[in-house]
Design an enzyme around this catalytic site. Structure first.
Site, PDB file in Angstrom:
ATOM      1  N   VAL A 168       3.868  14.868 -57.833  1.00 54.19           N
ATOM      2  CA  VAL A 168       2.638  14.224 -58.159  1.00 54.19           C
ATOM      3  C   VAL A 168       1.591  14.689 -57.267  1.00 54.19           C
ATOM      4  CG1 VAL A 168       1.747  12.029 -58.713  1.00 54.19           C
ATOM      5  CG2 VAL A 168       3.921  12.579 -59.556  1.00 54.19           C
ATOM      6  N   CYS A 204      10.098   2.606 -64.977  1.00 52.71           N
ATOM      7  CA  CYS A 204      11.142   1.430 -64.721  1.00 52.71           C
ATOM      8  C   CYS A 204      10.652   0.294 -64.254  1.00 52.71           C
ATOM      9  CB  CYS A 204      12.127   2.264 -63.787  1.00 52.71           C
ATOM     10  SG  CYS A 204      11.543   2.198 -62.266  1.00 52.71           S
ATOM     11  N   LYS A 242       7.712  -1.265 -57.008  1.00 52.75           N
ATOM     12  CA  LYS A 242       6.577  -0.445 -57.837  1.00 52.75           C
ATOM     13  C   LYS A 242       5.724  -1.731 -58.485  1.00 52.75           C
ATOM     14  CE  LYS A 242       6.723   3.596 -57.163  1.00 52.75           C
ATOM     15  NZ  LYS A 242       5.250   4.084 -56.189  1.00 52.75           N
ATOM     16  N   HIS A 247      16.072  13.941 -60.727  1.00 56.48           N
ATOM     17  CA  HIS A 247      15.971  13.692 -62.203  1.00 56.48           C
ATOM     18  C   HIS A 247      16.631  14.688 -62.958  1.00 56.48           C
ATOM     19  CE1 HIS A 247      12.710  11.438 -59.944  1.00 56.48           C
ATOM     20  NE2 HIS A 247      13.381  10.418 -60.587  1.00 56.48           N
TER      21      HIS A 247
HETATM   22  O1  GFB Z   1      16.167  11.487 -64.823  1.00 56.76           O
HETATM   23  P1  GFB Z   1      17.173  10.568 -64.424  1.00 56.76           P
HETATM   24  O2  GFB Z   1      18.001  10.691 -63.309  1.00 56.76           O
HETATM   25  O3  GFB Z   1      16.590   9.014 -64.343  1.00 56.76           O
HETATM   26  O4  GFB Z   1      18.216  10.385 -65.539  1.00 56.76           O
HETATM   27  P2  GFB Z   1      16.296   7.658 -65.135  1.00 56.76           P
HETATM   28  C1  GFB Z   1      17.729  10.114 -66.878  1.00 56.76           C
HETATM   29  C2  GFB Z   1      19.088  10.242 -67.881  1.00 56.76           C
HETATM   30  O5  GFB Z   1      19.646  11.811 -67.749  1.00 56.76           O
HETATM   31  C3  GFB Z   1      20.126   9.541 -67.459  1.00 56.76           C
HETATM   32  C4  GFB Z   1      21.087  11.780 -67.562  1.00 56.76           C
HETATM   33  O6  GFB Z   1      20.978   8.951 -68.534  1.00 56.76           O
HETATM   34  C5  GFB Z   1      21.355  10.421 -66.704  1.00 56.76           C
HETATM   35  O7  GFB Z   1      22.516  10.236 -67.020  1.00 56.76           O
HETATM   36  N1  GFB Z   1      21.391  12.952 -66.857  1.00 56.76           N
HETATM   37  C6  GFB Z   1      22.241  14.027 -67.555  1.00 56.76           C
HETATM   38  C7  GFB Z   1      21.386  13.526 -65.683  1.00 56.76           C
HETATM   39  N2  GFB Z   1      22.685  15.003 -66.718  1.00 56.76           N
HETATM   40  C8  GFB Z   1      21.913  14.615 -65.581  1.00 56.76           C
HETATM   41  C9  GFB Z   1      21.637  15.144 -64.131  1.00 56.76           C
HETATM   42  O8  GFB Z   1      22.720  16.257 -63.802  1.00 56.76           O
HETATM   43  N3  GFB Z   1      20.965  14.589 -63.295  1.00 56.76           N
HETATM   44  C10 GFB Z   1      20.483  13.544 -63.422  1.00 56.76           C
HETATM   45  N4  GFB Z   1      19.709  12.926 -62.633  1.00 56.76           N
HETATM   46  N5  GFB Z   1      20.411  12.626 -64.905  1.00 56.76           N
HETATM   47  C11 GFB Z   1      15.296   7.300 -63.085  1.00 56.76           C
HETATM   48  C12 GFB Z   1      15.030   6.003 -62.171  1.00 56.76           C
HETATM   49  O9  GFB Z   1      15.829   6.744 -64.053  1.00 56.76           O
HETATM   50  O10 GFB Z   1      13.772   7.454 -63.549  1.00 56.76           O
HETATM   51  C13 GFB Z   1      13.927   6.031 -61.182  1.00 56.76           C
HETATM   52  O11 GFB Z   1      16.034   5.954 -61.400  1.00 56.76           O
HETATM   53  C14 GFB Z   1      12.486   6.445 -61.933  1.00 56.76           C
HETATM   54  O12 GFB Z   1      13.733   4.522 -60.757  1.00 56.76           O
HETATM   55  C15 GFB Z   1      12.733   7.696 -62.593  1.00 56.76           C
HETATM   56  O13 GFB Z   1      11.936   5.295 -62.638  1.00 56.76           O
HETATM   57  C16 GFB Z   1      11.574   7.899 -63.514  1.00 56.76           C
HETATM   58  O14 GFB Z   1      15.329   7.773 -66.197  1.00 56.76           O
HETATM   59  O15 GFB Z   1      17.581   7.156 -65.639  1.00 56.76           O
END
Ligand code: GFB
Length: 326
Positions: A24, A117, A148, A187
């Site tokens: 960012v 979140c 946050k 992410h």
């Molecule tokens: O992007 P992400 O880690 O963050 O995961 P959140 C989003 C969704 O993608 C979840 C799925 O349902 C994960 O299970 N996913 C599928 C994966 N494959 C993958 C992968 O290989 N890696 C990851 N990381 N996810 C975060 C928060 O939540 O979002 C933070 O933990 C923050 O606090 C951020 O707010 C923006 O959307 O679940």
């Protein structure tokens, strides 16, 4: 959103982008290059933002007029879930030091950046700003969310008690150039780009996608975010925080298919139910921002193509591990 009486022009201002090396912060530096202003940055080796004395000394020396609080300890669902102390402590310390320090040196305007979140797990969809603190948080990221929420409340408190012109913005899930591609901490978008690319290069039959693929997410391209942040700091001056998003969401399954298409991977998606899904849905209600005339312009597919180019360039430059596991 309150009336926009008078533009607060960034022209000629000394602007501190806290967290300028992050995704960012670097997008903000790119956006501010179009503005006739002076950009200030503090290197990590010189200032640990978790240390109050270091932050206050730096602020006293550099005296910015404007501050963007883009510095934070961030990560995806797994990092949030497994490092609760880092996500809570680091973020509380960073925001408290910067916000209090900025007030002490008389910063004219400050923008604090949060995350979608902050809202309750069962919030109405799309989520209006007023849903804050109306229910329990999503457990996988409640530590980050509480930090946050404290940050946006700090801005509100300094405004209420001291008249500080501090505002807050809450973006949806971000992606774009400068993202973190480490599979343990990233992410979903950078993870899928790295894994799908590795599967294509390695002629693998499938890519592993965490969870059920059913959760829905709203994704905002980071250069759209930085544009909105500059837009807001020049025009917005109310205590309520503002959502920033595209107004559209998709399932993780659809996202994985789109990434595969952009990367050119023709194999299967293999969902791994042992990994957490997290919040089922977090689509932001962007009526407040929309009513004022700001809108995101980068469609998801186009943004993913740009993110993939960034990934390839950094891979080529040796800045990323080449063995992302599919
Ligand atoms: O992007 P992400 O880690 O963050 O995961 P959140 C989003 C969704 O993608 C979840 C799925 O349902 C994960 O299970 N996913 C599928 C994966 N494959 C993958 C992968 O290989 N890696 C990851 N990381 N996810 C975060 C928060 O939540 O979002 C933070 O933990 C923050 O606090 C951020 O707010 C923006 O959307 O679940």
């Amino acid at each position: 959103m309150g009336a926009i009486d008078k533009l607060y022009s960034l022209k000629g201002k000394r602007i501190w982008v806290a967290g300028h090396r992050g995704m960012v912060g670097s997008a903000l530096v790119r956006r501010l290059a179009d503005v006739d202003c002076q950009i200030l940055t503090a290197e990590r080796a010189a200032v640990d933002l978790r240390r109050q004395a270091q932050v206050e000394d730096w602020l006293a020396e550099h005296r910015p007029d404007v501050v963007f609080v883009a510095a934070a300890t961030v990560g995806g669902i797994l990092a949030n879930d497994t490092r609760p102390a880092d996500f809570l402590y680091d973020n509380l310390a960073i925001e408290a030091n910067i916000i209090h320090g900025a007030w002490r040196v008389g910063v004219e305007k400050l923008l604090f950046l949060g995350s979608s979140c902050i809202y309750p797990r069962e919030a109405p969809q799309p989520i209006p700003e007023g849903a804050l603190l109306t229910g329990a948080l999503e457990p996988t990221n409640e530590w980050y969310a509480i930090a946050k929420i404290a940050g946006l409340k700090l801005c509100e408190a300094y405004r209420r008690q001291h008249g500080a012109r501090f505002i807050s913005a809450m973006p949806s899930n971000l992606y774009g150039p400068g993202d973190n591609y480490d599979l343990e901490t990233s992410h979903v978008i950078p993870a899928l780009i790295a894994k799908t690319h590795a599967a294509k290069i390695g002629n693998q039959r499938s890519v592993r996608v965490w969870g059920s693929g059913r959760p829905r997410r709203e994704f905002l391209y980071v250069d759209d975010l930085s544009d909105a942040l500059v837009w807001l700091i020049e025009r917005y001056d109310d205590p309520e925080h503002v959502n920033i998003g595209t107004g559209k969401d998709i399932t993780i399954h659809e996202l994985a298919e789109t990434v595969a298409d952009v990367v050119g991977f023709r194999g299967r998606l293999q969902f791994d139910p042992s990994m957490p899904d997290g919040t089922f849905r977090k689509l932001l209600d962007v009526t407040r921002l929309d009513a004022c005339g700001w809108r995101a312009k980068t469609p998801l597919r186009a943004g993913l193509a740009l993110a993939y180019v960034d990934f390839l360039q950094r891979l080529e430059a040796g800045q990323l591990a080449e063995d992302a596991r599919a």
